[in-house]
Design an enzyme around this catalytic site. Structure first.
Site, PDB file in Angstrom:
ATOM      1  N   LYS A 150       0.766  -1.122  -0.014  1.00 56.08           N
ATOM      2  CA  LYS A 150      -0.060  -0.150  -0.376  1.00 56.08           C
ATOM      3  C   LYS A 150       0.926   1.355   0.153  1.00 56.08           C
ATOM      4  O   LYS A 150       1.545   1.480   1.042  1.00 56.08           O
ATOM      5  CB  LYS A 150      -0.899   0.134   1.201  1.00 56.08           C
ATOM      6  CG  LYS A 150      -1.883   1.061   1.351  1.00 56.08           C
ATOM      7  CD  LYS A 150      -1.705   2.370   1.865  1.00 56.08           C
ATOM      8  CE  LYS A 150      -2.493   3.296   1.869  1.00 56.08           C
ATOM      9  NZ  LYS A 150      -1.774   4.622   2.497  1.00 56.08           N
ATOM     10  N   GLY A 205       4.947   3.750  10.654  1.00 57.77           N
ATOM     11  CA  GLY A 205       4.242   4.662  10.655  1.00 57.77           C
ATOM     12  C   GLY A 205       3.896   5.221  12.381  1.00 57.77           C
ATOM     13  O   GLY A 205       4.615   4.685  13.036  1.00 57.77           O
ATOM     14  N   SER A 206       2.678   5.854  12.424  1.00 59.65           N
ATOM     15  CA  SER A 206       2.508   6.873  13.717  1.00 59.65           C
ATOM     16  C   SER A 206       1.848   5.664  14.721  1.00 59.65           C
ATOM     17  O   SER A 206       1.003   4.809  14.313  1.00 59.65           O
ATOM     18  CB  SER A 206       1.598   7.721  13.503  1.00 59.65           C
ATOM     19  OG  SER A 206       0.188   7.387  13.219  1.00 59.65           O
ATOM     20  N   GLU A 229       5.813  -0.903  13.108  1.00 64.33           N
ATOM     21  CA  GLU A 229       6.905  -0.057  13.742  1.00 64.33           C
ATOM     22  C   GLU A 229       6.595   1.543  14.003  1.00 64.33           C
ATOM     23  O   GLU A 229       6.147   1.970  12.926  1.00 64.33           O
ATOM     24  CB  GLU A 229       8.325  -0.142  12.920  1.00 64.33           C
ATOM     25  CG  GLU A 229       9.540   0.301  13.687  1.00 64.33           C
ATOM     26  CD  GLU A 229      10.147   1.335  12.904  1.00 64.33           C
ATOM     27  OE1 GLU A 229       9.630   2.705  13.364  1.00 64.33           O
ATOM     28  OE2 GLU A 229      10.713   1.368  11.686  1.00 64.33           O
ATOM     29  N   CYS A 266      12.764   7.535  12.869  1.00 65.10           N
ATOM     30  CA  CYS A 266      12.191   6.727  13.833  1.00 65.10           C
ATOM     31  C   CYS A 266      13.441   6.507  15.137  1.00 65.10           C
ATOM     32  O   CYS A 266      13.076   6.272  16.058  1.00 65.10           O
ATOM     33  CB  CYS A 266      11.519   5.509  13.379  1.00 65.10           C
ATOM     34  SG  CYS A 266      12.728   4.685  12.699  1.00 65.10           S
TER      35      CYS A 266
END
Lengths: 484, 484
Positions: A150, A205-206, A229, A266
């Site tokens: 995606k 992502g978040s 993650e 990150c």
């Protein structure tokens, strides 16, 4: 703007992926390794076409993006090498023991097989290395899983072009149609995650998005593993002895690390614990003030950074040390302990917080204020800090997936021993890594064959071991053949 | 009836477990192995006291329960051996490479560390081996996790006595208080599962209960891994050549397997696929009719079996071949394909279904009707069935965690190569096993140390390797020391 994948297109991508699962699972590891190498070669060859698109869509500079292509293709080749070598299959063989008590033991031979189609949610901040051709894709392909990515909306054209290069390389190399597919759109991604043909998902992502998608994956009629993650503060703890030995270098290294890539990693060090009276204010302010302005990945991320920074600046007990393209804030351990939820909230972008501690006990209390993180770093002197290090390292180990000594957490080597993961909220699924060889394990499940004739077994489980792969036979790892 | 654990008692158990986490994580593997051996020795010594309680509470016969004690203590000792040997820690070391491109590679050393307190939901059908001292407990202790067992209400007194024996053995051996605890009551178990001090959970039981608990674990504020072993049909597929060669033995072996332990095994063969015209009706009927009546584990399980059996008998296209203490039903592949949801629903107890196929294509269609299972079995002749086996084995592999050749699925060897797991709904978490050495992995997470001085590292990661454990150094497994 690239249009979302239509329902009919999504159906086709998922059908193709599902149909590719069996031939991929049946493919010989060395053959699959060849397909993965073909993808790496094609991406390297297409770098001159892809990098300019990435620059335009991500605002990241060319050297960084060229490095990312090299990292991504190096990662694909690493998986190809390990796949051909055999360790990725974790072959375990226990030969029959007719005299075992209380009952005879059968011949058991265990190998890891692919789960099936894997859905990968690409990240914004690494247009290559955590996106279409990134670590989740590479490890899932190595495992033998069809992959559906995606795309991240931050680099839609790059995603499409990259996918085209990969699909053409796979086709030319003879991989099954459906080995790789790309979809676009938020709702489309959620629909794919709910589809019974998808057997696992990876996400970068978040925290809120990761947690929401994890719940969808876990509460489907047929729950699937979801590897997310999410976010990390990556605290760095500096001892007085380290300041005494190399304070200026530390200040410079810290600022370079937290501002690298406009703070959009990150692994960005979000807090730096320094002893009160460290005397580095000027050096820190100077280094931070010297950071050049740079565009962030997207307007959305830029706006998120601005509002996060505004929020942090208003927290009681937090003051500004330096501001500009990069911002350095300052507080103390007692202030942090009084408002941990406000101060320990990740702000994605070029900001970090210096936290002063007044005693070793305050330093320890600062460490204990943290939850799960991808990394935790100790800057110390081996001889002077032996006792303190022995006290702190177990606390850091309990809170992080990677513990660094006298380094900076940005930069993640791709190798066998790497672990990029950590306790929640840094990941959902702390027992797995998204970087390094063992990332493939997330997409493999064991199957044990009991008393199965040699000729019928998968080749890697047979008595003979012509490829000389490492196998655990009756408890010991060996490249020998099985003697019955 | 044993009263539920009170809220105050639960709080104490969880506090003790949380406090034991750090000392357990810090314990040397060989020392922990000693504690686990002490538990095994104490359980063996207490067998004469425990087995009669188990007989009374479970209605299972003495030899079976004595065998279960031996299996449980053998399993504990297996984990102790492997723990002392070192493989359970999966040490991986990549030494620094200052010349690596695009950036120098740091020294990285990776080891598996315990997650923290583990909650174990005990099963009804194995009062020892999948209960208080069972595989989940043994593997979690080996990983270095404190364990809290939620006792099964089917054997409350046995659970309490077993826990007392284990706790006393741990105390005498010097393990931290809180290494092991026991709780009772459904609501108490749910409260524990939601508690932030619990970091993972293991479960053996029904699909609905497992799925509900999994959702609780996944949607907590801090989600945790939940490993559920749920239900399985364990189909057995028999070729014409196998019937021709040994039809009578097959009929007898099948009936013995599906009626073993009053059919109360998760590995009970629930369906037997036979070629039409197999001619074994009389032999099957005779063997099933010869099964002696036996009490089931509990009234609740007995009632569940009765209603499940009533339901199955009423399914269109299903007829009774033999009934009594054990029941054998019969149908055909076309009937099964017409009503898969009705026929492919697990009925826990002494019942199985013969499914006749009219052609090889019908046999393949029968295989493809299945979802995830713990086991799938092929009864075939190696030379005559070579082609058919090559066609069926990949289909069985895609659907099961253990594939058997000419065996019966009941009986699960405890060894390195065992895999007791499988795609949903046989488990939540198909990439993990609840039996065998690798069951410990469910409760371990990796930590990588970067550029950390030898003296500060955990002992197993240091350059020297005095215990001679197997470690992967720069990609290759070796017992050598690290040369820098």
């Amino acid at each position: 703007m690239t249009p979302d994948t239509t329902p009919a297109e999504l159906e086709q991508v998922l059908t193709d992926a599902a149909e590719a699962a069996a031939p991929l699972a049946a493919s010989e590891p060395a053959v699959r390794a060849g397909w993965i190498r073909a993808v790496a070669d094609a991406l390297d060859a297409a770098a001159d076409e892809l990098v300019p698109i990435a620059m335009r869509e991500s605002s990241l500079p060319e050297p960084r993006l060229r490095g990312e292509v090299a990292r991504s293709t190096g990662q694909l080749r690493m998986f190809a090498d390990v796949l051909a070598e055999g360790s990725l299959l974790e072959v375990v063989i226990d030969t029959a023991d007719p005299d075992a008590k209380p009952v005879p033991r059968p011949d058991l031979r265990r190998v890891l097989v692919p789960l099936g189609p894997v859905l990968v949610f690409a990240a914004s901040n690494f247009p290559f290395a955590f996106s279409v051709p990134g670590g989740d894709t590479a490890s899932a392909l190595a495992a033998g899983c069809p992959v559906v990515v995606k795309a991240h909306p931050g680099h839609p054209e790059l995603s499409v072009k990259t996918a085209e290069v990969m699909m053409e390389a796979l086709r030319a190399a003879g991989a099954p149609a459906g080995t790789f597919g790309l979809i676009q759109g938020f709702d489309v991604g959620v629909a794919a995650l709910k589809d019974p043909r998808i057997t696992a998902a990876g996400f970068t992502g978040s925290v809120p998005a990761g947690k929401a998608l994890h719940e969808i994956a876990a509460t489907r009629p047929e729950p699937i593993p979801f590897y997310g993650e999410l976010g990390s503060l990556n605290p760095v703890f500096v001892t007085q002895a380290a300041i005494d030995a190399r304070g200026n270098d530390l200040a410079g290294g810290f600022v370079a690390s937290f501002t690298l890539g406009v703070g959009q990693f990150c692994t960005k060090p979000g807090l730096l614990f320094l002893p009160a009276g460290h005397g580095l204010e000027d050096r820190l302010t100077e280094a931070t003030g010297g950071v050049a302005a740079a565009k962030m990945l997207s307007d959305k991320i830029s706006e998120g950074f601005s509002s996060g920074l505004d929020r942090l600046r208003k927290v009681e007990g937090v003051r500004v040390l330096s501001e500009g393209p990069a911002t350095l804030l300052q507080t103390t351990v007692p202030e942090l302990l009084a408002r941990p939820d406000e101060i320990l909230e990740e702000c994605f972008g070029p900001v970090s917080i210096v936290v002063e501690y007044g005693s070793v006990d305050e330093l320890v209390a600062g460490v204990e204020a943290f939850g799960g993180n991808l990394t935790a770093t100790l800057q110390a002197e081996e001889s002077a800090d032996a006792e303190l290090a022995a006290r702190l390292l177990p606390l850091l180990t309990a809170r992080a997936g990677r513990v660094l000594w006298n380094g900076w957490p940005t930069g993640v080597a791709v190798s066998w021993a790497q672990h990029h993961g950590g306790p929640f909220p840094s990941t959902v699924g702390s027992i797995h890594t998204s970087v390094g060889v063992t990332a493939a394990r997330r997409f493999q499940r064991p199957v044990a064959y009991q008393d199965t004739p040699d000729a019928v077994l998968p080749a890697v489980l047979r008595d003979a071991n012509p490829a000389g792969i490492s196998r655990r036979i009756n408890g010991a790892i060996t490249t020998a053949e099985v003697s019955r």
